[in-house]
Motif scaffolding. Sequence first.
Motif, PDB file in Angstrom:
ATOM      1  N   THR A 102      40.928  48.937  32.560  1.00 23.23           N
ATOM      2  CA  THR A 102      41.238  47.519  32.438  1.00 23.23           C
ATOM      3  C   THR A 102      40.452  46.860  31.310  1.00 23.23           C
ATOM      4  O   THR A 102      40.789  45.769  30.886  1.00 23.23           O
ATOM      5  CB  THR A 102      40.937  46.780  33.748  1.00 23.23           C
ATOM      6  OG1 THR A 102      39.538  46.924  34.045  1.00 23.23           O
ATOM      7  CG2 THR A 102      41.762  47.330  34.885  1.00 23.23           C
ATOM      8  N   GLU A 103      39.405  47.475  30.828  1.00 25.73           N
ATOM      9  CA  GLU A 103      38.578  46.932  29.750  1.00 25.73           C
ATOM     10  C   GLU A 103      39.315  47.057  28.411  1.00 25.73           C
ATOM     11  O   GLU A 103      40.021  48.015  28.171  1.00 25.73           O
ATOM     12  CB  GLU A 103      37.258  47.706  29.692  1.00 25.73           C
ATOM     13  CG  GLU A 103      36.314  47.237  28.621  1.00 25.73           C
ATOM     14  CD  GLU A 103      35.290  46.260  29.140  1.00 25.73           C
ATOM     15  OE1 GLU A 103      34.666  45.623  28.305  1.00 25.73           O
ATOM     16  OE2 GLU A 103      35.140  46.153  30.352  1.00 25.73           O
ATOM     17  N   GLU A 104      39.139  46.062  27.559  1.00 27.60           N
ATOM     18  CA  GLU A 104      39.741  46.127  26.224  1.00 27.60           C
ATOM     19  C   GLU A 104      39.055  47.217  25.414  1.00 27.60           C
ATOM     20  O   GLU A 104      37.842  47.405  25.506  1.00 27.60           O
ATOM     21  CB  GLU A 104      39.575  44.795  25.497  1.00 27.60           C
ATOM     22  CG  GLU A 104      40.500  43.724  25.970  1.00 27.60           C
ATOM     23  CD  GLU A 104      40.346  42.461  25.150  1.00 27.60           C
ATOM     24  OE1 GLU A 104      41.365  41.860  24.827  1.00 27.60           O
ATOM     25  OE2 GLU A 104      39.208  42.075  24.849  1.00 27.60           O
ATOM     26  N   LEU A 109      37.611  35.623  33.089  1.00 25.79           N
ATOM     27  CA  LEU A 109      37.821  34.916  34.345  1.00 25.79           C
ATOM     28  C   LEU A 109      38.141  35.974  35.389  1.00 25.79           C
ATOM     29  O   LEU A 109      39.258  36.487  35.451  1.00 25.79           O
ATOM     30  CB  LEU A 109      38.965  33.906  34.209  1.00 25.79           C
ATOM     31  CG  LEU A 109      38.770  32.817  33.158  1.00 25.79           C
ATOM     32  CD1 LEU A 109      40.007  31.961  33.046  1.00 25.79           C
ATOM     33  CD2 LEU A 109      37.562  31.982  33.477  1.00 25.79           C
ATOM     34  N   GLU A 110      37.155  36.332  36.182  1.00 19.57           N
ATOM     35  CA  GLU A 110      37.285  37.438  37.127  1.00 19.57           C
ATOM     36  C   GLU A 110      38.364  37.175  38.173  1.00 19.57           C
ATOM     37  O   GLU A 110      39.088  38.077  38.565  1.00 19.57           O
ATOM     38  CB  GLU A 110      35.937  37.705  37.816  1.00 19.57           C
ATOM     39  CG  GLU A 110      34.835  38.123  36.877  1.00 19.57           C
ATOM     40  CD  GLU A 110      35.107  39.472  36.217  1.00 19.57           C
ATOM     41  OE1 GLU A 110      35.809  40.306  36.828  1.00 19.57           O
ATOM     42  OE2 GLU A 110      34.622  39.678  35.107  1.00 19.57           O
ATOM     43  N   ARG A 111      38.468  35.935  38.612  1.00 24.64           N
ATOM     44  CA  ARG A 111      39.430  35.612  39.650  1.00 24.64           C
ATOM     45  C   ARG A 111      40.873  35.825  39.186  1.00 24.64           C
ATOM     46  O   ARG A 111      41.728  36.210  39.958  1.00 24.64           O
ATOM     47  CB  ARG A 111      39.229  34.155  40.073  1.00 24.64           C
ATOM     48  CG  ARG A 111      39.819  33.832  41.417  1.00 24.64           C
ATOM     49  CD  ARG A 111      39.485  32.438  41.828  1.00 24.64           C
ATOM     50  NE  ARG A 111      40.677  31.636  41.546  1.00 24.64           N
ATOM     51  CZ  ARG A 111      40.685  30.361  41.342  1.00 24.64           C
ATOM     52  NH1 ARG A 111      39.575  29.689  41.329  1.00 24.64           N
ATOM     53  NH2 ARG A 111      41.798  29.723  41.120  1.00 24.64           N
ATOM     54  N   ARG A 112      41.120  35.577  37.911  1.00 18.79           N
ATOM     55  CA  ARG A 112      42.471  35.709  37.368  1.00 18.79           C
ATOM     56  C   ARG A 112      42.671  37.010  36.612  1.00 18.79           C
ATOM     57  O   ARG A 112      43.767  37.291  36.146  1.00 18.79           O
ATOM     58  CB  ARG A 112      42.780  34.539  36.456  1.00 18.79           C
ATOM     59  CG  ARG A 112      42.717  33.216  37.172  1.00 18.79           C
ATOM     60  CD  ARG A 112      43.204  32.119  36.279  1.00 18.79           C
ATOM     61  NE  ARG A 112      43.097  30.842  36.908  1.00 18.79           N
ATOM     62  CZ  ARG A 112      44.026  30.320  37.694  1.00 18.79           C
ATOM     63  NH1 ARG A 112      45.105  30.989  37.964  1.00 18.79           N
ATOM     64  NH2 ARG A 112      43.854  29.139  38.220  1.00 18.79           N
ATOM     65  N   ASN A 113      41.602  37.776  36.412  1.00 15.64           N
ATOM     66  CA  ASN A 113      41.654  39.032  35.673  1.00 15.64           C
ATOM     67  C   ASN A 113      42.170  38.818  34.251  1.00 15.64           C
ATOM     68  O   ASN A 113      43.001  39.575  33.749  1.00 15.64           O
ATOM     69  CB  ASN A 113      42.491  40.068  36.426  1.00 15.64           C
ATOM     70  CG  ASN A 113      42.185  41.469  35.965  1.00 15.64           C
ATOM     71  OD1 ASN A 113      41.144  41.710  35.357  1.00 15.64           O
ATOM     72  ND2 ASN A 113      43.085  42.391  36.232  1.00 15.64           N
ATOM     73  N   SER A 120      40.897  32.896  26.660  1.00 16.76           N
ATOM     74  CA  SER A 120      41.972  32.651  25.696  1.00 16.76           C
ATOM     75  C   SER A 120      43.336  32.971  26.299  1.00 16.76           C
ATOM     76  O   SER A 120      44.303  32.223  26.102  1.00 16.76           O
ATOM     77  CB  SER A 120      41.746  33.476  24.434  1.00 16.76           C
ATOM     78  OG  SER A 120      41.777  34.855  24.731  1.00 16.76           O
ATOM     79  N   GLU A 121      43.432  34.060  27.048  1.00 14.82           N
ATOM     80  CA  GLU A 121      44.698  34.420  27.688  1.00 14.82           C
ATOM     81  C   GLU A 121      45.076  33.399  28.752  1.00 14.82           C
ATOM     82  O   GLU A 121      46.256  33.064  28.914  1.00 14.82           O
ATOM     83  CB  GLU A 121      44.583  35.806  28.315  1.00 14.82           C
ATOM     84  CG  GLU A 121      44.362  36.903  27.311  1.00 14.82           C
ATOM     85  CD  GLU A 121      43.928  38.205  27.954  1.00 14.82           C
ATOM     86  OE1 GLU A 121      43.580  38.209  29.161  1.00 14.82           O
ATOM     87  OE2 GLU A 121      43.936  39.225  27.252  1.00 14.82           O
TER      88      GLU A 121
END
Length: 103
Positions: A12-14, A77-81, A85-86
């Motif tokens: 999941t990491e860029e 934003l951990e809650r929204r994953n 910017s996204e």
Amino acid sequence: MESGIVVPVDLTEEEKTVLAIFSIRQFLLVIPAGVFSLVQLIILNIPFISGFVDFGLRFVFFIIINLTTIALAFVPLERRNQYLSEFLITKIVFLKSQKVYTN
């Protein structure tokens, strides 16, 4: 049979592709804004203001631009994953989209 160490990979990491520090998204956010704000700090002048006040205002603009772009590039934003910017792009697209309201 070989017994090796299994290293988990976070998919999941860029992927850090630019200098192994920045992802492409982070690079495209931070570098242009940093160059623009540095040019603005060094070269441009605010009309009708001179001296230390002019430099102080340009320095404040420099700090605001860079802090904003660093927050957009690096704050997750951990809650929204999502990154900030996204999230802002998603929010703007939602606000501009047509909505159907029913009674």
